[in-house]
Design a protein around this motif. Structure first.
Motif, PDB file in Angstrom:
ATOM      1  N   THR A   1       0.758  -1.705  -0.213  1.00  0.00           N
ATOM      2  CA  THR A   1       0.194   0.218   0.073  1.00  0.00           C
ATOM      3  C   THR A   1       1.020   1.325   0.219  1.00  0.00           C
ATOM      4  OG1 THR A   1      -1.491   0.788   1.506  1.00  0.00           O
ATOM      5  CG2 THR A   1      -0.149   0.295   2.522  1.00  0.00           C
ATOM      6  N   SER A   2       0.277   2.656  -0.467  1.00  0.00           N
ATOM      7  CA  SER A   2       1.207   3.447  -1.123  1.00  0.00           C
ATOM      8  C   SER A   2       1.260   4.093   0.816  1.00  0.00           C
ATOM      9  CB  SER A   2       0.153   4.223  -1.685  1.00  0.00           C
ATOM     10  OG  SER A   2      -1.068   4.859  -0.933  1.00  0.00           O
ATOM     11  N   PRO A   3       2.092   5.364   0.889  1.00  0.00           N
ATOM     12  CA  PRO A   3       1.774   6.215   1.496  1.00  0.00           C
ATOM     13  C   PRO A   3       1.154   6.684   2.678  1.00  0.00           C
ATOM     14  CG  PRO A   3       4.064   6.770   0.973  1.00  0.00           C
ATOM     15  CD  PRO A   3       3.099   5.685   0.140  1.00  0.00           C
ATOM     16  N   SER A   4      -0.420   6.935   2.224  1.00  0.00           N
ATOM     17  CA  SER A   4      -1.615   7.688   2.546  1.00  0.00           C
ATOM     18  C   SER A   4      -2.613   6.311   2.375  1.00  0.00           C
ATOM     19  CB  SER A   4      -1.818   8.339   1.825  1.00  0.00           C
ATOM     20  OG  SER A   4      -2.804   7.783  -0.027  1.00  0.00           O
TER      21      SER A   4
ATOM     22  N   ARG B   1       9.200   5.750  -3.841  1.00  0.00           N
ATOM     23  CA  ARG B   1       8.719   5.087  -5.137  1.00  0.00           C
ATOM     24  C   ARG B   1       7.864   4.946  -4.871  1.00  0.00           C
ATOM     25  NH1 ARG B   1      14.022   1.082  -4.182  1.00  0.00           N
ATOM     26  NH2 ARG B   1      13.285   0.457  -2.018  1.00  0.00           N
ATOM     27  N   THR B   2       7.590   3.860  -6.389  1.00  0.00           N
ATOM     28  CA  THR B   2       5.894   3.221  -6.304  1.00  0.00           C
ATOM     29  C   THR B   2       6.263   2.039  -5.937  1.00  0.00           C
ATOM     30  OG1 THR B   2       5.827   4.219  -8.671  1.00  0.00           O
ATOM     31  CG2 THR B   2       4.695   2.234  -8.237  1.00  0.00           C
ATOM     32  N   CYS B   3       4.908   1.372  -5.208  1.00  0.00           N
ATOM     33  CA  CYS B   3       5.103   0.711  -4.232  1.00  0.00           C
ATOM     34  C   CYS B   3       4.919  -0.633  -5.360  1.00  0.00           C
ATOM     35  CB  CYS B   3       3.561   0.633  -3.157  1.00  0.00           C
ATOM     36  SG  CYS B   3       4.146   1.767  -2.184  1.00  0.00           S
ATOM     37  N   ARG B   4       5.940  -1.197  -4.531  1.00  0.00           N
ATOM     38  CA  ARG B   4       6.562  -2.580  -5.393  1.00  0.00           C
ATOM     39  C   ARG B   4       6.496  -3.956  -4.681  1.00  0.00           C
ATOM     40  NH1 ARG B   4      11.320  -1.334  -9.011  1.00  0.00           N
ATOM     41  NH2 ARG B   4      11.818  -1.196  -7.574  1.00  0.00           N
ATOM     42  N   LEU B   5       5.998  -5.324  -5.093  1.00  0.00           N
ATOM     43  CA  LEU B   5       5.652  -6.404  -4.596  1.00  0.00           C
ATOM     44  C   LEU B   5       6.973  -7.239  -4.511  1.00  0.00           C
ATOM     45  CD1 LEU B   5       2.617  -7.620  -4.558  1.00  0.00           C
ATOM     46  CD2 LEU B   5       3.214  -6.464  -2.644  1.00  0.00           C
ATOM     47  N   ARG B   6       8.476  -6.217  -4.640  1.00  0.00           N
ATOM     48  CA  ARG B   6       9.741  -7.475  -3.767  1.00  0.00           C
ATOM     49  C   ARG B   6      10.641  -6.747  -3.241  1.00  0.00           C
ATOM     50  NH1 ARG B   6      12.357  -4.145  -9.938  1.00  0.00           N
ATOM     51  NH2 ARG B   6      10.299  -4.790 -11.387  1.00  0.00           N
TER      52      ARG B   6
END
Length: 124
Positions: free
Chosen positions: A50-53, A102-107
């Motif tokens: 999830t993003s920061p917000s 950065r853009t949230c990723r599942l890495r």
């Protein structure tokens, strides 16, 4: 001290539900946060981020439509609501925080802060 503490794991029957929590302390809410899971002998798998917000989320295909990630920003708590659980969801679940913008990723490599994990077992 930077700390993530998961809770809420347990044993449920197939089709059941669980809600995991991750309390964060020692840092702010300006980074992506995510849930990962791992079973012995396998690589850590990204489940949801999830993003920061808390306004944007991404999910692994295996959990789409069944899991929901959310974030209580004022209290700095991350949640994972898991519904219609399947035996293949059995794993140790970890929450994690990114360390840069950065853009949230599942890495897994994107995440520098990890909790100790909470175990989820789905079995009849």
């Amino acid at each position: 001290q930077v700390l993530l503490a998961e809770s809420g794991g347990g044993s449920v029957q197939p089709g059941g539900s669980l809600k995991l929590s991750c309390a964060a302390s020692g840092f702010g809410t300006e980074y992506c946060m995510a849930w990962f899971r791992q079973i012995p002998g396998k690589e850590r798998e990204g489940v949801a981020t999830t993003s920061p917000s808390g306004g944007r989320a991404k999910y692994a295909d295996s959990v789409k439509g069944r899991f929901g990630i959310s974030r209580d920003v004022p209290n700095n708590v991350l949640y994972l609501e898991m519904n219609n659980l399947k035996p293949e969801d059995t794993a140790m679940y970890y929450c994690a925080s990114d360390y840069t913008y950065r853009t949230c990723r599942l890495r897994p490599d994107d995440y520098a802060v990890w909790g100790q994990g909470t175990r989820v077992t789905v079995s009849s």
